[in-house]
Design a protein around this motif. Structure first.
Motif, PDB file in Angstrom:
ATOM      1  N   GLY A   1      42.146  38.990  47.189  1.00 22.38           N
ATOM      2  CA  GLY A   1      41.909  40.261  47.864  1.00 22.38           C
ATOM      3  C   GLY A   1      43.146  41.112  48.019  1.00 22.38           C
ATOM      4  N   ASN A   2      44.325  40.531  47.833  1.00 22.68           N
ATOM      5  CA  ASN A   2      45.577  41.298  47.950  1.00 22.68           C
ATOM      6  C   ASN A   2      46.074  41.821  46.614  1.00 22.68           C
ATOM      7  OD1 ASN A   2      45.619  40.711  50.720  1.00 22.68           O
ATOM      8  ND2 ASN A   2      46.697  38.777  50.377  1.00 22.68           N
ATOM      9  N   LEU A   3      45.325  41.547  45.536  1.00 18.97           N
ATOM     10  CA  LEU A   3      45.729  42.048  44.220  1.00 18.97           C
ATOM     11  C   LEU A   3      45.347  43.514  44.053  1.00 18.97           C
ATOM     12  CD1 LEU A   3      44.658  39.012  41.975  1.00 18.97           C
ATOM     13  CD2 LEU A   3      46.869  39.426  43.082  1.00 18.97           C
ATOM     14  N   GLU A   4      45.735  44.083  42.911  1.00 19.11           N
ATOM     15  CA  GLU A   4      45.430  45.489  42.618  1.00 19.11           C
ATOM     16  C   GLU A   4      44.231  45.619  41.688  1.00 19.11           C
ATOM     17  OE1 GLU A   4      46.965  48.072  43.974  1.00 19.11           O
ATOM     18  OE2 GLU A   4      48.263  46.723  45.137  1.00 19.11           O
ATOM     19  N   LEU A   5      43.328  44.655  41.715  1.00 19.12           N
ATOM     20  CA  LEU A   5      42.169  44.672  40.810  1.00 19.12           C
ATOM     21  C   LEU A   5      41.365  45.956  40.991  1.00 19.12           C
ATOM     22  CD1 LEU A   5      40.916  40.983  41.076  1.00 19.12           C
ATOM     23  CD2 LEU A   5      42.268  42.018  39.259  1.00 19.12           C
ATOM     24  N   ARG A   6      41.103  46.608  39.857  1.00 15.63           N
ATOM     25  CA  ARG A   6      40.370  47.879  39.908  1.00 15.63           C
ATOM     26  C   ARG A   6      39.105  47.858  39.073  1.00 15.63           C
ATOM     27  NH1 ARG A   6      44.319  52.586  38.285  1.00 15.63           N
ATOM     28  NH2 ARG A   6      42.404  53.745  38.754  1.00 15.63           N
ATOM     29  N   TYR A   7      39.017  46.989  38.100  1.00 14.10           N
ATOM     30  CA  TYR A   7      37.916  47.065  37.155  1.00 14.10           C
ATOM     31  C   TYR A   7      36.999  45.849  37.207  1.00 14.10           C
ATOM     32  CZ  TYR A   7      40.934  50.753  35.540  1.00 14.10           C
ATOM     33  OH  TYR A   7      41.716  51.872  35.506  1.00 14.10           O
ATOM     34  N   LEU A   8      37.546  44.681  37.003  1.00  8.24           N
ATOM     35  CA  LEU A   8      36.688  43.515  36.832  1.00  8.24           C
ATOM     36  C   LEU A   8      37.266  42.298  37.545  1.00  8.24           C
ATOM     37  CD1 LEU A   8      34.320  42.028  35.328  1.00  8.24           C
ATOM     38  CD2 LEU A   8      35.961  41.623  33.477  1.00  8.24           C
ATOM     39  N   LEU A   9      36.382  41.606  38.291  1.00  4.64           N
ATOM     40  CA  LEU A   9      36.672  40.271  38.802  1.00  4.64           C
ATOM     41  C   LEU A   9      35.459  39.416  38.479  1.00  4.64           C
ATOM     42  CD1 LEU A   9      38.243  38.140  40.319  1.00  4.64           C
ATOM     43  CD2 LEU A   9      37.297  39.019  42.461  1.00  4.64           C
ATOM     44  N   ASP A  10      35.593  38.569  37.457  1.00  4.30           N
ATOM     45  CA  ASP A  10      34.480  37.745  36.995  1.00  4.30           C
ATOM     46  C   ASP A  10      34.878  36.274  37.091  1.00  4.30           C
ATOM     47  OD1 ASP A  10      32.283  36.599  35.835  1.00  4.30           O
ATOM     48  OD2 ASP A  10      32.209  37.957  34.117  1.00  4.30           O
ATOM     49  N   LEU A  11      34.265  35.581  38.056  1.00  6.98           N
ATOM     50  CA  LEU A  11      34.508  34.149  38.263  1.00  6.98           C
ATOM     51  C   LEU A  11      33.234  33.362  38.018  1.00  6.98           C
ATOM     52  CD1 LEU A  11      36.526  34.419  41.610  1.00  6.98           C
ATOM     53  CD2 LEU A  11      37.424  34.424  39.280  1.00  6.98           C
ATOM     54  N   SER A  12      32.277  33.941  37.336  1.00  5.73           N
ATOM     55  CA  SER A  12      30.961  33.337  37.151  1.00  5.73           C
ATOM     56  C   SER A  12      31.006  32.103  36.257  1.00  5.73           C
ATOM     57  CB  SER A  12      29.988  34.365  36.564  1.00  5.73           C
ATOM     58  OG  SER A  12      30.416  34.789  35.288  1.00  5.73           O
ATOM     59  N   SER A  13      29.963  31.280  36.399  1.00  4.90           N
ATOM     60  CA  SER A  13      29.764  30.097  35.554  1.00  4.90           C
ATOM     61  C   SER A  13      30.947  29.147  35.588  1.00  4.90           C
ATOM     62  CB  SER A  13      29.453  30.529  34.107  1.00  4.90           C
ATOM     63  OG  SER A  13      28.278  31.307  34.061  1.00  4.90           O
TER      64      SER A  13
ATOM     65  N   GLN B   1      38.812  49.412  45.128  1.00  6.13           N
ATOM     66  CA  GLN B   1      38.668  50.145  43.874  1.00  6.13           C
ATOM     67  C   GLN B   1      37.965  49.328  42.792  1.00  6.13           C
ATOM     68  OE1 GLN B   1      42.037  52.835  42.716  1.00  6.13           O
ATOM     69  NE2 GLN B   1      43.165  51.651  44.228  1.00  6.13           N
ATOM     70  N   LEU B   2      37.556  48.113  43.125  1.00  9.28           N
ATOM     71  CA  LEU B   2      36.916  47.228  42.143  1.00  9.28           C
ATOM     72  C   LEU B   2      35.551  47.782  41.728  1.00  9.28           C
ATOM     73  CD1 LEU B   2      37.423  44.466  40.743  1.00  9.28           C
ATOM     74  CD2 LEU B   2      35.981  43.452  42.529  1.00  9.28           C
ATOM     75  N   GLU B   3      35.247  47.686  40.424  1.00 14.49           N
ATOM     76  CA  GLU B   3      33.988  48.205  39.899  1.00 14.49           C
ATOM     77  C   GLU B   3      32.968  47.108  39.616  1.00 14.49           C
ATOM     78  OE1 GLU B   3      34.729  50.619  36.504  1.00 14.49           O
ATOM     79  OE2 GLU B   3      35.947  52.082  37.601  1.00 14.49           O
ATOM     80  N   VAL B   4      33.428  45.937  39.171  1.00 12.03           N
ATOM     81  CA  VAL B   4      32.506  44.863  38.800  1.00 12.03           C
ATOM     82  C   VAL B   4      32.941  43.566  39.469  1.00 12.03           C
ATOM     83  CG1 VAL B   4      31.527  43.514  36.911  1.00 12.03           C
ATOM     84  CG2 VAL B   4      32.018  45.944  36.569  1.00 12.03           C
ATOM     85  N   LEU B   5      32.003  42.925  40.200  1.00 10.22           N
ATOM     86  CA  LEU B   5      32.254  41.643  40.851  1.00 10.22           C
ATOM     87  C   LEU B   5      31.143  40.679  40.467  1.00 10.22           C
ATOM     88  CD1 LEU B   5      33.656  39.776  42.916  1.00 10.22           C
ATOM     89  CD2 LEU B   5      32.219  40.811  44.683  1.00 10.22           C
ATOM     90  N   ASN B   6      31.521  39.531  39.891  1.00 11.16           N
ATOM     91  CA  ASN B   6      30.525  38.541  39.470  1.00 11.16           C
ATOM     92  C   ASN B   6      31.002  37.149  39.879  1.00 11.16           C
ATOM     93  OD1 ASN B   6      28.593  36.950  38.234  1.00 11.16           O
ATOM     94  ND2 ASN B   6      28.627  38.067  36.300  1.00 11.16           N
ATOM     95  N   VAL B   7      30.268  36.543  40.829  1.00  7.99           N
ATOM     96  CA  VAL B   7      30.572  35.174  41.258  1.00  7.99           C
ATOM     97  C   VAL B   7      29.345  34.285  41.071  1.00  7.99           C
ATOM     98  CG1 VAL B   7      32.372  35.838  42.888  1.00  7.99           C
ATOM     99  CG2 VAL B   7      29.979  35.766  43.648  1.00  7.99           C
ATOM    100  N   SER B   8      28.450  34.670  40.199  1.00  7.13           N
ATOM    101  CA  SER B   8      27.200  33.938  39.981  1.00  7.13           C
ATOM    102  C   SER B   8      27.441  32.587  39.315  1.00  7.13           C
ATOM    103  CB  SER B   8      26.246  34.776  39.121  1.00  7.13           C
ATOM    104  OG  SER B   8      26.785  34.970  37.821  1.00  7.13           O
ATOM    105  N   ASN B   9      26.414  31.727  39.398  1.00  9.46           N
ATOM    106  CA  ASN B   9      26.445  30.422  38.738  1.00  9.46           C
ATOM    107  C   ASN B   9      27.642  29.582  39.150  1.00  9.46           C
ATOM    108  OD1 ASN B   9      24.137  30.334  36.546  1.00  9.46           O
ATOM    109  ND2 ASN B   9      25.014  32.408  36.469  1.00  9.46           N
ATOM    110  N   ASN B  10      27.778  29.412  40.476  1.00  9.06           N
ATOM    111  CA  ASN B  10      28.776  28.518  41.037  1.00  9.06           C
ATOM    112  C   ASN B  10      28.104  27.661  42.101  1.00  9.06           C
ATOM    113  OD1 ASN B  10      31.684  28.966  40.020  1.00  9.06           O
ATOM    114  ND2 ASN B  10      30.934  31.066  40.243  1.00  9.06           N
TER     115      ASN B  10
END
Length: 610
Positions: free
Chosen positions: A245-257, A273-282
């Motif tokens: 959460g302290n990073l400068e991520l702006r576009y994608l954070l995908d931790l899925s599967s 500023q994040l646009e896409v968040l995917n934490v599915s399949n965990n």
């Protein structure tokens, strides 16, 4: 003769044999032509050769082994051809000045040369989209000047730490100029080296579709410039680090599967500023943090296939949330379709009574419906079935073609409704290639929709149409901070539409020539815009597979964010709407911004902007 540049023409046929006898030639550039044939062993005669670039042709066959003996070689580029076979095993061993190497988009097989960076000066190395196998060369750990590497789309195996040195002093942390690291779709194993976090200029990290194990190594003070992180489809375990959460991520954070467990850190809500968040399949548990409702830039999210519990937040970005974003979390509840309603304590006393009523009422209604259905069948079975006018009408409203990026959660039907079927009052601009509309969806998301200037899409030859749609599929996967996001494409009622993200500030042309806004573009801001466009074009030409050529870079196709960060837009339309629809090799573009003749497009366009 020391330099020969015949690039960017329409040359065809094989490379003349006489050319290989130019022993004093230092630079040979034949890229972007239609050359065929092979690279012969006579290339070994060119002992002074430092730059060899034949990318984007139709060359085939194997590379001759004696290219390894070109001791003065500094740049070797053969990407996007039809070359096959193995790469000479001692390539790079006798070329200490080798700095740029690209084998991408061919059919090379076998293993990479173990000593390709023996001179430790390698800066760019791309081998994506081939049939290469085996381990990554361990010598890469010593190439501290590397700024771009791409290994994605192959069958590499082994431990990443062997290739890049893991946490040892001369490991990957020494690659201080690295901007993009894409190792996706391989068979890499082991843990993700912590030293990746010390790469101070790294902005894009993609390690997806591998077999990495262990924790996600994100600690305080690491990954300072990271804007996009994809670790999906691995075997990572442990908790999601709150430090993300302290990073400068702006576009994608995908931790899925993966096999991540524990709760979703509320600290991720700082990624505003994040646009896409995917934490599915965990294996995540606990509740979805209510603070996520403040992540207003988030236009795609997926929490499905976990063990989450509690109520789904109902405000902010979750007001119109799609139900499939929370599917297969038995403990979640809420007002969304597909979720069970969150029960209150006052309703529990009526549970048994409701169950008895339902048990009696449902079977009775079921029997009545079956009887009515049988009666209707007997009445109408002998009547001839007329043409279903309503069905025919509905078919005329169907979409002839749809291409959407994976994360899109809205439909084109919502866009039609939001613009009242593209009423003029929603028009925000018109150009040579189409009309642009602003559509505010029910979720609050705003998109820009360009209706292309085509009287009837059926007039476009099938081959042109297919090529255009293939390009659109490629562009929906493009992710870069200086490139506008293309959500997708739709063909409807013989019209064609492109759907982009919407930027309020508008185009660079408007900012330059608007009397009220012109003074905002001081020289520092203009340099920032040019630098951003350079990054965008470099990404399209070098990091996309296949490479993307924009064909219409102009001040009206550069959009600006609130802080004047440039975003390149309007891909594909110039190619589709070429004046001669039967010849897609024609140059297309905006008058005044088309590169004359065969002048290198990138160089020319920067000279015409300001």
């Amino acid at each position: 003769m020391a330099d020969l540049d015949l690039s960017g023409n329409q040359l065809s046929g094989p490379i003349p044999m006489t050319m290989w006898s130019l022993t004093n030639l230092q630079s040979l550039q034949l890229f972007s032509n239609n050359l065929i044939g092979t690279i012969p062993t006579e290339i070994g005669n060119m002992v002074s050769l430092a730059t060899f670039d034949v990318n984007t042709n139709e060359l085939e066959g194997e590379l001759p082994n004696n290219i390894s003996l070109l001791t003065n070689l500094q740049s070797f580029s053969v990407f996007t051809n039809k070359l096959s076979g193995g790469i000479p095993s001692d390539f790079g061993k006798y070329s200490p000045g080798l700095a740029y190497v690209s084998f991408s988009n061919n059919s090379f097989s076998g293993e990479l040369p173990p000593e390709l960076c023996s001179g430790f000066g390698l800066r760019v190395f791309t081998v994506n989209n081939n049939n290469l196998t085996g381990s990554l060369p361990e010598c890469l750990r010593n190439c501290s000047a590397l700024s771009r590497v791409r290994f994605d789309g192959k069958q590499f195996t082994g431990n990443l730490t062997n290739a890049f040195g893991g946490q040892i002093p001369n490991g990957i942390g020494n690659l201080t100029f690295l901007f993009t690291l894409n190792l996706s779709r391989n068979h890499l194993t082991g843990s993700i080296p912590k030293s990746l976090g010390t790469l101070s200029k790294l902005e894009l990290l993609d390690l997806s579709d591998n077999s990495f194990m262990g924790d996600i190594p994100i600690d305080p003070g690491t990954f300072d410039k990271l804007t996009s992180l994809n670790l999906s489809h691995n075997n990572l375990s442990g908790n999601i680090p709150a430090e993300i959460g302290n990073l400068e991520l702006r576009y994608l954070l995908d931790l899925s599967s993966n096999s991540l467990s524990g709760q979703i850190p509320s600290n991720l809500a700082k990624l505003t500023q994040l646009e896409v968040l995917n934490v599915s399949n965990n294996r995540l548990s606990g509740a979805i943090p209510s603070s996520f409702t403040n992540m207003l830039s988030l236009n795609s999210y997926d929490f499905s296939y976990n063990n989450l519990t509690g109520a789904v937040p109902s405000s902010g970005i979750f007001q119109k949330a799609p139900a499939n974003a929370f599917a297969w979390n038995p403990g979640l509840c809420g007002a969304l379709e597909g979720l069970t309603a969150c029960s209150s304590s006052g309703k529990k006393s009526n549970t048994n009574t409701n169950k008895i009523l339902i048990g009696v009422f449902v079977p009775v209604c079921g029997l009545l419906l079956i009887a009515a259905a049988i009666a209707l069948i007997l009445i109408f079975r002998k009547k001839p079935k007329p043409l279903d006018v309503e069905t025919k009408s509905s078919k005329s409203e169907s979409f002839e073609s749809n291409i959407w990026e994976r994360e899109v959660k809205f439909t084109f039907g919502e866009i039609v409704k939001a613009t009242e079927d593209f009423d003029e009052k929603y028009c925000i601009g018109k150009g040579g290639f189409g009309t642009v509309y602003k559509a505010e969806l029910l979720s609050g998301q705003i998109v820009a929709v360009k209706r292309l200037n085509i009287s009837d899409s059926s007039d476009i030859p099938a081959t042109n149409r297919q090529s255009f749609e293939n390009e659109i599929k490629t562009l929906t996967h493009v992710r870069h901070r200086n490139i506008i996001r293309l959500f997708g494409f739709c063909s409807r009622r013989s019209s064609m539409f492109l759907v982009y993200e919407y930027l309020e500030r508008g185009s660079l042309g408007k900012a330059l020539y608007d009397a009220d806004r012109g003074p905002e573009l001081d020289w520092g801001t203009r340099v920032k815009i040019v630098q951003g466009l350079a990054h965008a074009l470099s990404y399209l030409h070098n990091d996309c597979s296949p490479p993307v050529v924009h064909r219409d870079v102009s001040i009206n196709n550069v959009l600006l964010e609130w802080d004047f960060e440039p975003r390149l837009s309007d891909f594909g339309t110039a190619k589709l709407l070429s004046s001669d629809s039967t010849n897609w090799t024609n140059v297309a573009g905006s008058y005044g911004y088309m590169a004359p003749g065969n002048i290198n497009y990138n160089v020319f366009i920067f000279g015409s902007f300001f």
